[in-house]
Design an enzyme around this catalytic site. Structure first.
Site, short mmCIF file in Angstrom:
data_model
loop_
_atom_site.label_atom_id
_atom_site.label_comp_id
_atom_site.label_asym_id
_atom_site.label_seq_id
_atom_site.Cartn_x
_atom_site.Cartn_y
_atom_site.Cartn_z
N ALA A 152 0.87 -1.18 0.00
CA ALA A 152 0.00 0.00 0.00
C ALA A 152 0.90 1.23 0.00
O ALA A 152 2.05 1.17 0.46
CB ALA A 152 -0.88 -0.02 1.24
N GLU A 168 -0.72 -9.22 -0.75
CA GLU A 168 -2.14 -9.49 -0.45
C GLU A 168 -2.99 -9.43 -1.71
O GLU A 168 -3.88 -10.26 -1.91
CB GLU A 168 -2.63 -8.48 0.60
CG GLU A 168 -1.96 -8.73 1.94
CD GLU A 168 -2.24 -7.65 2.98
OE1 GLU A 168 -1.98 -6.47 2.69
OE2 GLU A 168 -2.73 -7.99 4.07
N GLU A 225 4.82 -5.45 7.08
CA GLU A 225 4.10 -4.38 7.81
C GLU A 225 4.64 -4.18 9.21
O GLU A 225 4.61 -3.06 9.74
CB GLU A 225 2.60 -4.71 7.88
CG GLU A 225 1.85 -4.56 6.56
CD GLU A 225 1.83 -5.82 5.72
OE1 GLU A 225 2.64 -6.74 5.98
OE2 GLU A 225 1.01 -5.88 4.79
C1 HXC Z 1 5.15 4.37 -1.04
C2 HXC Z 1 7.07 3.39 -1.82
C3 HXC Z 1 6.68 2.14 -1.33
C4 HXC Z 1 5.41 2.06 -0.67
C5 HXC Z 1 8.60 1.90 -2.27
N1 HXC Z 1 8.27 3.20 -2.39
N2 HXC Z 1 7.64 1.23 -1.62
N3 HXC Z 1 6.32 4.50 -1.67
N4 HXC Z 1 4.70 3.21 -0.54
N5 HXC Z 1 4.93 0.91 -0.20
C6 HXC Z 1 9.05 4.25 -3.05
C7 HXC Z 1 10.24 4.70 -2.22
O1 HXC Z 1 9.86 5.61 -1.23
C8 HXC Z 1 11.12 5.31 -3.28
O2 HXC Z 1 10.62 6.59 -3.58
C9 HXC Z 1 10.85 4.44 -4.50
O3 HXC Z 1 9.61 3.77 -4.25
C10 HXC Z 1 11.93 3.38 -4.69
O4 HXC Z 1 12.07 2.67 -3.48
P1 HXC Z 1 13.49 2.43 -2.77
O5 HXC Z 1 13.19 2.13 -1.35
O6 HXC Z 1 14.42 3.54 -3.07
O7 HXC Z 1 13.96 1.12 -3.54
P2 HXC Z 1 14.88 -0.05 -2.99
O8 HXC Z 1 16.05 0.50 -2.23
O9 HXC Z 1 15.15 -0.91 -4.18
O10 HXC Z 1 13.99 -0.85 -1.93
C11 HXC Z 1 12.89 -1.56 -2.39
C12 HXC Z 1 12.00 -1.98 -1.17
C13 HXC Z 1 11.66 -0.70 -0.34
C14 HXC Z 1 12.73 -2.98 -0.31
C15 HXC Z 1 10.75 -2.62 -1.75
O11 HXC Z 1 11.15 0.32 -1.24
C16 HXC Z 1 10.63 -0.94 0.71
O12 HXC Z 1 10.90 -1.50 1.76
N6 HXC Z 1 9.40 -0.48 0.47
C17 HXC Z 1 8.32 -0.57 1.43
C18 HXC Z 1 7.80 -1.98 1.48
C19 HXC Z 1 6.71 -2.11 2.52
O13 HXC Z 1 6.90 -1.84 3.70
N7 HXC Z 1 5.52 -2.53 2.08
C20 HXC Z 1 4.37 -2.65 2.94
C21 HXC Z 1 3.62 -1.34 3.02
S1 HXC Z 1 2.34 -1.42 4.19
P3 HXC Z 1 11.64 7.85 -3.71
O14 HXC Z 1 10.73 9.02 -3.90
O15 HXC Z 1 12.44 7.88 -2.46
O16 HXC Z 1 12.47 7.52 -4.93
C22 HXC Z 1 1.13 -2.25 3.45
C23 HXC Z 1 -0.07 -2.40 4.30
C24 HXC Z 1 -1.01 -3.33 3.69
O17 HXC Z 1 1.23 -2.66 2.35
C25 HXC Z 1 -2.25 -3.31 4.49
C26 HXC Z 1 -3.44 -3.17 3.67
C27 HXC Z 1 -3.29 -2.53 2.40
#
Ligand code: HXC
Length: 258
Positions: free
Chosen positions: A65, A112, A132
């Site tokens: 998300a 999901e 998460e």
């Molecule tokens: C918003 C996101 C994002 C996300 C990545 N980005 N994931 N933005 N929401 N979920 C953005 C980053 O901020 C970054 O933007 C760009 O995408 C590239 O990401 P990087 O982190 O620079 O890439 P990398 O180093 O290759 O790392 C990849 C990654 C990391 C490991 C996937 O991005 C990450 O951990 N993302 C979050 C994953 C996460 O926690 N997902 C769960 C979310 S909670 P900029 O502007 O800096 O370039 C969820 C809740 C679900 O999903 C519940 C119901 C829906």
């Protein structure tokens, strides 16, 4: 129809939906989820479409998300706005088979969403996870339930508690995904699978999705009874008569979806 966050196209009898926010690794904003629902509505109502594929790009199916969009949510906003329930689950009630083609990251809501599809085919670079916990939350779009049903309690607890990622090999071993292809070929291969399904009787294919899903929703006795009644009902269709006649006459069936 033109979309802002997805690309929807038709390939033969397959509806292909590509999540298209590459700069943020296809983070699932409400805009993405709204458009995904509209695209599914449109493919579902198009009689020539027999199956749907949802994919991302080679680097990311969806990294969850959109954290920027939800970070300031309050409980009242999430609850009263029916966050997730309002626009995330359209795919779960799609009556046509939906396949997730997952290359790269399928994290949090991305994992999901993939699990809401009827089945998942992975690229060899796929990484599944429910991270998460690292954000101080838990899965909220069914991950704790669907992942547990797919891979069992130990692996699901491990994934949800540590937030670690599972690669494609482990995902296939664990039953989360049905097949693996090289990431570069993934979409074409999954469209081929979807086209193969689209060439079956749409009535039988839709019934398959209902009866297999019932295995998750009911006891074995109730599930088998549900399957038996659906099986009986198919003898009332022209497609059953045609399918069996075609076998006996050693020819290809000509499905009417009736
Ligand atoms: C918003 C996101 C994002 C996300 C990545 N980005 N994931 N933005 N929401 N979920 C953005 C980053 O901020 C970054 O933007 C760009 O995408 C590239 O990401 P990087 O982190 O620079 O890439 P990398 O180093 O290759 O790392 C990849 C990654 C990391 C490991 C996937 O991005 C990450 O951990 N993302 C979050 C994953 C996460 O926690 N997902 C769960 C979310 S909670 P900029 O502007 O800096 O370039 C969820 C809740 C679900 O999903 C519940 C119901 C829906």
């Amino acid at each position: 129809m033109t979309y802002e966050y997805i690309i929807a196209e038709t390939r033969q009898n397959v509806g292909l939906i590509q999540i298209n926010r590459p700069k943020v690794l296809n983070a699932l904003s409400s805009g993405v989820m709204d458009e995904l629902g509209v695209a599914i509505d449109s493919f579902e109502s198009e009689s020539s479409i027999g199956a749907i594929v949802i994919t991302g790009n080679e680097k990311s199916f969806a990294a969850g998300a959109d954290i920027s969009q939800m970070k300031d949510n309050t409980f009242a906003e999430a609850f009263m706005g029916n966050f997730i329930t309002s626009n995330w689950e359209r795919v779960t009630v799609c009556r046509k088979p939906v396949i997730a083609a997952v290359a790269g990251f399928a994290l949090g809501g991305g994992c999901e969403l993939a699990m809401m599809c009827d089945f998942i085919v992975a690229g060899d670079n796929a990484k599944f996870g429910q991270p998460e916990i690292n954000l101080g939350i838990i899965p909220g779009a069914g991950g704790s339930q669907r992942l547990t049903r797919a891979v069992g309690k130990s692996k699901s607890m491990d994934m949800c508690l540590t937030g670690r990622m599972m690669d494609a090999e482990e995902a296939e071993r664990s039953g989360l995904v049905s097949r693996i292809y090289p990431a570069a070929e993934l979409v074409d291969k999954v469209v081929e699978i979807a086209q193969e399904i689209a060439e079956k009787s749409q009535i039988a294919a839709s019934m398959v999705t209902e009866v297999v899903d019932r295995a998750y929703e009911s006891t074995l006795t109730e599930g088998v009874l549900f399957e038996r009644r659906a099986f009986h009902a198919l003898f009332a269709t022209e497609d059953q008569k045609e399918g069996m006649a075609a076998f006996v006459e050693k020819r290809k069936a000509n499905w009417k979806n009736r």
